[in-house]
Design a protein around this motif. Structure first.
Motif, PDB file in Angstrom:
ATOM      1  N   VAL A 146      30.995  -3.605 -24.826  1.00 22.07           N
ATOM      2  CA  VAL A 146      32.329  -4.097 -24.454  1.00 22.07           C
ATOM      3  C   VAL A 146      32.597  -5.428 -25.168  1.00 22.07           C
ATOM      4  N   GLY A 147      33.821  -5.950 -24.955  1.00 23.73           N
ATOM      5  CA  GLY A 147      34.120  -7.324 -25.357  1.00 23.73           C
ATOM      6  C   GLY A 147      34.399  -7.543 -26.835  1.00 23.73           C
ATOM      7  N   GLY A 148      34.028  -8.760 -27.278  1.00 24.44           N
ATOM      8  CA  GLY A 148      34.396  -9.240 -28.622  1.00 24.44           C
ATOM      9  C   GLY A 148      33.937  -8.374 -29.771  1.00 24.44           C
ATOM     10  N   ALA A 149      32.738  -7.799 -29.671  1.00 23.01           N
ATOM     11  CA  ALA A 149      32.216  -6.995 -30.786  1.00 23.01           C
ATOM     12  C   ALA A 149      33.067  -5.743 -30.998  1.00 23.01           C
ATOM     13  N   VAL A 150      33.510  -5.137 -29.902  1.00 24.24           N
ATOM     14  CA  VAL A 150      34.357  -3.935 -30.001  1.00 24.24           C
ATOM     15  C   VAL A 150      35.723  -4.321 -30.587  1.00 24.24           C
ATOM     16  N   ARG A 151      36.281  -5.404 -30.036  1.00 26.91           N
ATOM     17  CA  ARG A 151      37.586  -5.903 -30.514  1.00 26.91           C
ATOM     18  C   ARG A 151      37.521  -6.222 -32.013  1.00 26.91           C
ATOM     19  N   ASP A 152      36.456  -6.937 -32.444  1.00 25.02           N
ATOM     20  CA  ASP A 152      36.350  -7.338 -33.850  1.00 25.02           C
ATOM     21  C   ASP A 152      36.146  -6.143 -34.782  1.00 25.02           C
ATOM     22  N   ALA A 153      35.441  -5.124 -34.291  1.00 23.41           N
ATOM     23  CA  ALA A 153      35.244  -3.908 -35.106  1.00 23.41           C
ATOM     24  C   ALA A 153      36.586  -3.212 -35.345  1.00 23.41           C
ATOM     25  N   ILE A 154      37.420  -3.190 -34.301  1.00 22.67           N
ATOM     26  CA  ILE A 154      38.749  -2.567 -34.432  1.00 22.67           C
ATOM     27  C   ILE A 154      39.618  -3.395 -35.385  1.00 22.67           C
ATOM     28  N   LEU A 155      39.444  -4.722 -35.314  1.00 21.33           N
ATOM     29  CA  LEU A 155      40.209  -5.627 -36.187  1.00 21.33           C
ATOM     30  C   LEU A 155      39.696  -5.617 -37.630  1.00 21.33           C
ATOM     31  N   GLY A 156      38.474  -5.066 -37.828  1.00 15.14           N
ATOM     32  CA  GLY A 156      37.884  -5.067 -39.161  1.00 15.14           C
ATOM     33  C   GLY A 156      37.224  -6.393 -39.508  1.00 15.14           C
ATOM     34  N   ARG A 157      36.964  -7.201 -38.474  1.00 14.28           N
ATOM     35  CA  ARG A 157      36.281  -8.489 -38.693  1.00 14.28           C
ATOM     36  C   ARG A 157      34.774  -8.272 -38.634  1.00 14.28           C
ATOM     37  N   SER A 158      34.080  -8.671 -39.688  1.00  9.26           N
ATOM     38  CA  SER A 158      32.623  -8.493 -39.653  1.00  9.26           C
ATOM     39  C   SER A 158      31.955  -9.859 -39.572  1.00  9.26           C
TER      40      SER A 158
ATOM     41  N   GLU B 270      32.416   7.174 -28.579  1.00 13.08           N
ATOM     42  CA  GLU B 270      33.798   7.299 -28.081  1.00 13.08           C
ATOM     43  C   GLU B 270      34.311   5.921 -27.648  1.00 13.08           C
ATOM     44  N   ILE B 271      35.596   5.654 -27.938  1.00  8.07           N
ATOM     45  CA  ILE B 271      36.246   4.400 -27.507  1.00  8.07           C
ATOM     46  C   ILE B 271      36.986   4.671 -26.199  1.00  8.07           C
ATOM     47  N   ILE B 272      36.773   3.802 -25.199  1.00  9.51           N
ATOM     48  CA  ILE B 272      37.453   3.955 -23.904  1.00  9.51           C
ATOM     49  C   ILE B 272      38.412   2.774 -23.761  1.00  9.51           C
ATOM     50  N   ASP B 273      39.707   3.079 -23.650  1.00 13.72           N
ATOM     51  CA  ASP B 273      40.728   2.027 -23.692  1.00 13.72           C
ATOM     52  C   ASP B 273      41.800   2.251 -22.621  1.00 13.72           C
ATOM     53  N   PRO B 274      41.436   2.088 -21.328  1.00 16.95           N
ATOM     54  CA  PRO B 274      42.390   2.389 -20.258  1.00 16.95           C
ATOM     55  C   PRO B 274      43.570   1.414 -20.188  1.00 16.95           C
ATOM     56  N   LEU B 275      43.417   0.207 -20.749  1.00 17.72           N
ATOM     57  CA  LEU B 275      44.484  -0.798 -20.627  1.00 17.72           C
ATOM     58  C   LEU B 275      45.284  -0.973 -21.916  1.00 17.72           C
ATOM     59  N   LEU B 276      45.113  -0.012 -22.840  1.00 14.93           N
ATOM     60  CA  LEU B 276      45.854   0.016 -24.110  1.00 14.93           C
ATOM     61  C   LEU B 276      45.653  -1.251 -24.939  1.00 14.93           C
TER      62      LEU B 276
ATOM     63  N   ALA C 145      39.121  -5.618 -23.151  1.00 18.10           N
ATOM     64  CA  ALA C 145      38.801  -4.629 -22.112  1.00 18.10           C
ATOM     65  C   ALA C 145      38.707  -3.221 -22.708  1.00 18.10           C
ATOM     66  N   ILE C 146      38.135  -3.167 -23.910  1.00 15.51           N
ATOM     67  CA  ILE C 146      37.932  -1.878 -24.583  1.00 15.51           C
ATOM     68  C   ILE C 146      36.419  -1.638 -24.621  1.00 15.51           C
ATOM     69  N   ALA C 147      36.010  -0.422 -24.273  1.00 18.03           N
ATOM     70  CA  ALA C 147      34.568  -0.116 -24.261  1.00 18.03           C
ATOM     71  C   ALA C 147      34.245   0.928 -25.335  1.00 18.03           C
ATOM     72  N   TYR C 148      32.972   0.921 -25.745  1.00 19.59           N
ATOM     73  CA  TYR C 148      32.493   1.888 -26.736  1.00 19.59           C
ATOM     74  C   TYR C 148      31.234   2.533 -26.172  1.00 19.59           C
ATOM     75  N   ASN C 149      31.233   3.851 -26.147  1.00 18.45           N
ATOM     76  CA  ASN C 149      30.064   4.590 -25.682  1.00 18.45           C
ATOM     77  C   ASN C 149      29.184   4.897 -26.901  1.00 18.45           C
ATOM     78  N   PRO C 150      28.046   4.222 -27.041  1.00 17.31           N
ATOM     79  CA  PRO C 150      27.237   4.414 -28.249  1.00 17.31           C
ATOM     80  C   PRO C 150      26.574   5.788 -28.318  1.00 17.31           C
ATOM     81  N   HIS C 151      26.461   6.457 -27.146  1.00 19.25           N
ATOM     82  CA  HIS C 151      25.826   7.781 -27.139  1.00 19.25           C
ATOM     83  C   HIS C 151      26.785   8.847 -27.668  1.00 19.25           C
ATOM     84  N   THR C 152      28.082   8.709 -27.311  1.00 19.60           N
ATOM     85  CA  THR C 152      29.069   9.728 -27.727  1.00 19.60           C
ATOM     86  C   THR C 152      29.970   9.221 -28.859  1.00 19.60           C
TER      87      THR C 152
END
Length: 423
Positions: free
Chosen positions: A28-40, A120-126, A111-118
């Motif tokens: 969860v958190g910043g790492a997921v957000r930054d990956a979506i933003l393309g920030r490495s 899958e991105i989980i984004d209930p709050l858009l 508030a975006i989560a990533y399931n590393p097993h599947t």
């Protein structure tokens, strides 16, 4: 979600193997957000939520990989594992499900989560839509109230990401602004340090002041302070363009253990009272370190002298002695004070500071960097005087005479010292 986002989040990039995580664990958190933003980032900062035994999982990973282990919060069951190139936090899930946990966070983009097993991105709050729009939107006023540091964090994240704060969120922050006084000064200081560290932070510090967040912290900050803050950014740019070495120094930390830059010191001096003694008490209340307080006080006390044209060699020598390592911050503050922000395109005020700066940048300059001909011990023996403040005074006088070209040898220095004491 695009393949590039998934590849940035992939477990192959982690400092530990995915098999250590239970099936129900989510990033969860910043790492997921930054990956979506393309920030490495070179240094990874990962957060996981785990349904139960979060501390136990963290402890097992730390033990296996011989990494550092820190229990951050025993009550809320949060632990940190520190690897050479990554920090990984493991927290117990809040509430009875992942969705409940995500609803308790600060802003939708976090508030975006990533399931590393599947994968899958989980984004209930858009949050993904808000990332795309560059908007920082609260999840609820209650969440901001639960941890008022989040009020300040809004401005810091907006500055870091280049986002805007959504209107209802900003209105809520204004309403709750007084709650920031409930947060420990140390925690607030970290957020302010981010905003002081770069020019992107200045408009957001201004917004934070306008929205009432700085009033309880920096009680002497005025509109004028914030104009000067913006002038410091412009002065730093001007200095960096003319003297790149000074520009680099402005980005250095005051000390390895103190994560405030010299530029941050110049800016901090804008936010406190102009009187160094009042400023000192103010900064002590905010729990700044002795090194930071001393640097701000020196800059406030000495910057007016930097604006004086045609200082004698003697005056310059003592100014360098007094300012020491705070030279770059003090120069920047003086330049910012000496220029009108609106008229930066007019006369270039740099010529006033050039003589001092050129001396400072020349390691062989005897005014800025004295090279003592004699030591205190030698003076004590040669003149048969006791160890006292007089010895320091004699050494300073020899250094000034050396800079003025009056003495150049050890013998001449001793002779000069004798005459000084007798005179």
């Amino acid at each position: 979600m695009s393949n590039s986002v998934i590849s940035r989040l992939a477990a192959e990039n982690w400092p530990f193997s995915l098999e250590w995580l239970p099936q129900e664990a989510y990033m969860v958190g910043g790492a997921v957000r930054d990956a979506i933003l393309g920030r490495s980032r070179e240094y990874l900062d990962l957060d996981f939520i785990i349904p139960d035994n979060a501390v136990k999982v963290a402890s097992a990973i730390a033990h296996h990989y011989q990494a550092g282990f820190v229990l951050l919060d025993a009550e809320r069951k949060i632990a940190r594992v520190v690897f050479p190139h990554a920090t990984v936090d493991f927290a117990q899930q809040e509430g009875d499900s992942l969705i409940t946990d995500l609803h308790r966070r600060d802003f939708t983009i976090n508030a975006i989560a990533y399931n590393p097993h599947t994968q899958e991105i989980i984004d209930p709050l858009l949050g993904c839509a808000d990332i795309e729009a560059g908007i920082l939107r609260m999840i609820s006023p209650q969440n901001l109230q639960d941890d008022p540091l989040r009020l300040m964090r809004a401005y810091r994240q907006a500055a870091q990401l280049g986002f805007t704060i959504e209107q209802a969120t900003q209105t809520t922050i204004r309403t709750l602004a007084a709650d920031i006084s409930k947060v420990a000064a140390e925690r607030v200081r970290v957020e302010i340090a981010y905003l002081l560290a770069s020019s992107q932070g200045t408009p957001w510090l201004t917004a934070a002041w306008e929205d009432g967040l700085l009033a309880t912290l920096f009680t002497n900050t005025t509109r004028e302070s914030l104009i000067k803050l913006a002038a410091v950014d412009k002065a730093a740019t001007l200095i960096s363009q003319t003297w790149p070495q000074l520009g680099e120094e402005l980005q250095n930390y005051v000390r390895d253990t103190v994560k405030t830059t010299w530029l941050g010191i110049a800016k901090l001096a804008c936010l406190v009272h102009k009187n160094p003694e009042v400023a000192e008490i103010e900064l002590q209340k905010l729990t700044y370190s002795r090194a930071e307080i001393r640097a701000v006080i020196i800059a406030l006390r000495l910057f007016p002298q930097f604006k004086v044209v045609n200082l004698s060699l003697r005056e310059q020598y003592f100014l360098f002695q007094d300012v020491g390592a705070v030279f770059t911050a003090t120069t920047t503050l003086a330049l910012a004070d000496g220029m009108r922000v609106e008229a930066m395109s007019g006369d270039n005020p740099l010529w006033v500071y050039a003589p001092l700066i050129n001396r400072y940048l020349n390691p062989d300059d005897l005014v800025a960097h004295p090279s003592p001909l004699v030591s205190g011990k030698e003076v004590i023996i040669a003149l048969n005087v006791p160890a006292s403040p007089l010895v320091g005074k004699i050494l300073n006088e020899i250094a000034v005479a050396q800079a003025e070209g009056k003495v150049a040898t050890v013998e001449a220095a001793i002779e000069f010292a004798k005459q000084f004491v007798e005179g």
